[in-house]
Design a protein around this motif. Structure first.
Motif, mmCIF file in Angstrom:
data_model
loop_
_atom_site.group_PDB
_atom_site.id
_atom_site.type_symbol
_atom_site.label_atom_id
_atom_site.label_comp_id
_atom_site.label_asym_id
_atom_site.label_seq_id
_atom_site.Cartn_x
_atom_site.Cartn_y
_atom_site.Cartn_z
ATOM 1 N N ARG A 176 21.521 156.646 57.458
ATOM 2 C CA ARG A 176 20.980 156.089 56.208
ATOM 3 C C ARG A 176 21.416 156.909 54.998
ATOM 4 N NH1 ARG A 176 16.349 155.136 59.471
ATOM 5 N NH2 ARG A 176 15.401 157.062 58.708
ATOM 6 N N HIS A 227 22.009 149.987 56.161
ATOM 7 C CA HIS A 227 20.805 150.747 55.821
ATOM 8 C C HIS A 227 21.055 151.925 54.883
ATOM 9 C CE1 HIS A 227 19.584 148.615 59.475
ATOM 10 N NE2 HIS A 227 18.365 148.706 59.006
ATOM 11 N N THR A 285 21.150 154.232 51.956
ATOM 12 C CA THR A 285 20.286 154.256 50.769
ATOM 13 C C THR A 285 21.036 154.663 49.512
ATOM 14 O OG1 THR A 285 19.584 156.521 51.303
ATOM 15 C CG2 THR A 285 18.182 154.709 52.068
#
Length: 116
Positions: A73, A112, A114
């Motif tokens: 992530r 995913h 970020t």
């Protein structure tokens, strides 16, 4: 007395969990872990499964995958993540990740991430 015992984990299992939490990225064998807590490996394996409901290796794999997902992530490269979570064989890591998460590590990172 039995109720008190069930509400807390066996001391050896607690010690093993702490050890795995710190060393999930290393090659931790059942024999090494049992030795760390001062028990024979066959007994420790049974005790761990009884206390945790899963084998030590499934627990270790679960810890590794949670850390891997977090690293992915953050945008880390898959081969780096593989090594950091204790898989020297990138292909094996990818197979395990896909089996447990439902997608490849690269796809997981891409969907995913970020951003930074």
């Amino acid at each position: 007395m039995a109720k008190t015992r069930r509400s807390t984990k066996h001391a050896a299992v607690e010690k093993a969990l702490a050890y795995l939490k710190e060393r999930y990225g290393e090659d931790v064998s059942l024999q090494q872990l049992a030795g760390h807590v001062g028990l024979n490996s066959a007994y420790f394996s049974l005790l761990f499964k009884e206390e945790m409901g899963i084998s030590y290796i499934k627990h270790l794999t679960s810890i590794r995958m949670e850390h891997a997902k977090s690293m992915l992530r953050s945008g880390m490269r898959v081969n780096e993540v593989s090594e950091k979570v204790g898989y020297l064989n990138y292909r094996h890591f990818t197979e395990i990740f896909k089996k447990l998460v439902g997608m490849t590590p690269g796809h997981y990172r891409d969907t995913h991430h970020t951003g930074q």
